[in-house]
Design a protein around this motif. Structure first.
Motif, PDB file in Angstrom:
ATOM      1  N   ALA A  13       1.069  -1.484  -0.158  1.00 34.55           N
ATOM      2  CA  ALA A  13      -0.010   0.135   0.077  1.00 34.55           C
ATOM      3  C   ALA A  13       0.253   1.109   0.202  1.00 34.55           C
ATOM      4  O   ALA A  13       2.257   1.041  -0.013  1.00 34.55           O
ATOM      5  CB  ALA A  13      -1.449  -0.451   1.874  1.00 34.55           C
ATOM      6  N   CYS A  14       0.577   2.525  -0.245  1.00 33.33           N
ATOM      7  CA  CYS A  14       1.243   3.939   0.101  1.00 33.33           C
ATOM      8  C   CYS A  14       1.101   4.194   1.423  1.00 33.33           C
ATOM      9  O   CYS A  14       0.434   3.830   2.090  1.00 33.33           O
ATOM     10  CB  CYS A  14       0.347   5.010  -0.380  1.00 33.33           C
ATOM     11  N   TYR A  23       4.775   7.005  -0.183  1.00 31.62           N
ATOM     12  CA  TYR A  23       5.604   5.771  -0.580  1.00 31.62           C
ATOM     13  C   TYR A  23       4.857   4.629  -0.574  1.00 31.62           C
ATOM     14  O   TYR A  23       4.103   3.739   0.142  1.00 31.62           O
ATOM     15  CB  TYR A  23       6.802   5.220   0.232  1.00 31.62           C
ATOM     16  N   ASN A  24       5.065   3.670  -2.624  1.00 31.71           N
ATOM     17  CA  ASN A  24       4.704   2.815  -1.470  1.00 31.71           C
ATOM     18  C   ASN A  24       5.792   1.697  -1.346  1.00 31.71           C
ATOM     19  O   ASN A  24       6.277   1.511  -1.166  1.00 31.71           O
ATOM     20  CB  ASN A  24       5.069   2.051  -4.124  1.00 31.71           C
ATOM     21  N   ARG A  72      10.049  -1.279  -0.738  1.00 30.37           N
ATOM     22  CA  ARG A  72      10.753  -0.479   0.533  1.00 30.37           C
ATOM     23  C   ARG A  72       9.667  -1.551   1.922  1.00 30.37           C
ATOM     24  O   ARG A  72       8.337  -2.003   1.300  1.00 30.37           O
ATOM     25  CB  ARG A  72       9.591   1.082   0.502  1.00 30.37           C
ATOM     26  N   ILE A  73       9.585  -1.655   2.731  1.00 26.12           N
ATOM     27  CA  ILE A  73       9.465  -2.462   3.914  1.00 26.12           C
ATOM     28  C   ILE A  73       9.234  -1.694   5.151  1.00 26.12           C
ATOM     29  O   ILE A  73       9.965  -0.966   5.345  1.00 26.12           O
ATOM     30  CB  ILE A  73       9.875  -3.355   4.412  1.00 26.12           C
ATOM     31  N   ILE A  74       7.655  -1.943   5.532  1.00 25.80           N
ATOM     32  CA  ILE A  74       7.279  -1.141   6.457  1.00 25.80           C
ATOM     33  C   ILE A  74       6.819  -2.016   7.455  1.00 25.80           C
ATOM     34  O   ILE A  74       6.525  -2.815   7.463  1.00 25.80           O
ATOM     35  CB  ILE A  74       6.620  -0.024   6.639  1.00 25.80           C
ATOM     36  N   PHE A  75       7.677  -1.558   9.007  1.00 26.51           N
ATOM     37  CA  PHE A  75       7.492  -2.696  10.239  1.00 26.51           C
ATOM     38  C   PHE A  75       6.316  -2.101  11.060  1.00 26.51           C
ATOM     39  O   PHE A  75       7.011  -1.106  11.257  1.00 26.51           O
ATOM     40  CB  PHE A  75       8.594  -3.524  10.815  1.00 26.51           C
ATOM     41  N   SER A  76       5.617  -3.225  10.981  1.00 26.18           N
ATOM     42  CA  SER A  76       4.712  -1.802  11.922  1.00 26.18           C
ATOM     43  C   SER A  76       4.130  -3.134  13.041  1.00 26.18           C
ATOM     44  O   SER A  76       4.266  -4.288  13.292  1.00 26.18           O
ATOM     45  CB  SER A  76       3.407  -1.911  10.844  1.00 26.18           C
ATOM     46  N   SER A 226      -3.151   9.656   5.191  1.00 26.76           N
ATOM     47  CA  SER A 226      -4.342   9.718   4.121  1.00 26.76           C
ATOM     48  C   SER A 226      -4.485   8.317   2.893  1.00 26.76           C
ATOM     49  O   SER A 226      -5.867   8.408   3.240  1.00 26.76           O
ATOM     50  CB  SER A 226      -3.005  10.233   2.528  1.00 26.76           C
ATOM     51  N   HIS A 227      -4.660   6.923   3.950  1.00 26.48           N
ATOM     52  CA  HIS A 227      -5.158   5.912   3.715  1.00 26.48           C
ATOM     53  C   HIS A 227      -6.305   6.271   4.071  1.00 26.48           C
ATOM     54  O   HIS A 227      -7.039   5.482   4.079  1.00 26.48           O
ATOM     55  CB  HIS A 227      -4.412   5.139   4.503  1.00 26.48           C
TER      56      HIS A 227
END
Ligand code: SF4
Length: 237
Positions: A13-14, A23-24, A72-76, A226-227
């Motif tokens: 997702a963005c 960012y994607n 790009r990887i986002i750890f959440s 923004s999501h």
């Protein structure tokens, strides 16, 4: 290693929040949290009886990550950095994808026993890593927890400044608390990101507009979510 992720993970997702908005990215949402906030909007990632999860071996997960076109990887979470098992797994992901960019979305509450592993990691990390720390000092918790976001001082002591602090706010009272927090933690305005609380676009917009002048006057930045503007409270977007 294998790991348990929230059942929506991984998803692409963005990024909807903070300085990397737009960012994607591939999101890995870890299960478990050390803060247990009453108004958490991700209880499906940590609360007993509500957790929706799936176990992944690294082989399965890495193959899934390679299917996506973004690097790009986002750890959440839940909590990805302050829970030792989740943090350990995130380091394995970083090692597997050395050319990717990474972000941690964390509450910054590091237990004493976890401090050394955090320090040894950040002492040798390169610039492809960005940290978003979201303190919970103005949130109620389900049980008594020390919510001091000591990750901030750990990173400052290491001269690692590739982090921002993301503050959730709803009203003027939060703005006053955030002003004091900035002084107490010696944060630059570039590190100050204010994000409205809310699960629909109209509430977010009105909350921002109500405090807009104060935010701009202070030299701070706005994280729009923004999501939520695009998809409301939907998961996995
Ligand atoms: S720190 Fe974040 S994920 Fe954990 S309970 Fe609080 S809001 Fe939810």
């Amino acid at each position: 290693m294998s790991i348990i992720l929230a059942s929506e993970s991984p998803f692409v997702a963005c990024q909807g929040e903070g300085p990397t908005q737009g960012y994607n990215a591939i999101f890995l949402r870890y299960v478990g949290c050390n803060a247990k906030c009453v108004d958490c909007d991700s209880k499906f990632a940590w609360k007993a009886g509500q957790v929706e999860s799936k176990k992944w071996t690294n082989k399965e997960l890495f193959a899934e990550i390679r299917k996506y076109k973004t690097s790009r990887i986002i750890f959440s979470g839940g909590e990805c950095l302050c829970l030792p098992n989740n943090f350990k797994h995130s380091k394995e992901v970083i090692n597997e994808f050395p050319d990717y960019h990474f972000e941690y979305e964390t509450n910054g509450i590091v237990s004493k026993s976890h401090i050394n592993s955090i320090i040894s990691f950040f002492e040798r990390i390169n610039s492809l890593l960005h940290i978003n720390i979201s303190p919970k000092f103005n949130f109620a918790q389900e049980e008594e927890i020390d919510t001091t976001p000591n990750l901030i001082s750990i990173l400052q002591n290491l001269d690692f400044y590739n982090f921002i602090v993301k503050f959730l706010f709803k009203d003027e009272n939060d703005i006053k608390l955030i002003e004091q927090f900035q002084k107490d933690w010696n944060l630059s305005n570039n590190q100050m990101w204010l994000q409205p609380i809310g699960t629909n676009a109209e509430i977010l917009k009105q909350t921002i507009l109500n405090q807009y002048d104060k935010i701009i006057e202070n030299g701070w930045n706005i994280s729009m979510r923004s999501h939520v503007f695009l998809f409301g409270n939907k998961k996995g977007v």
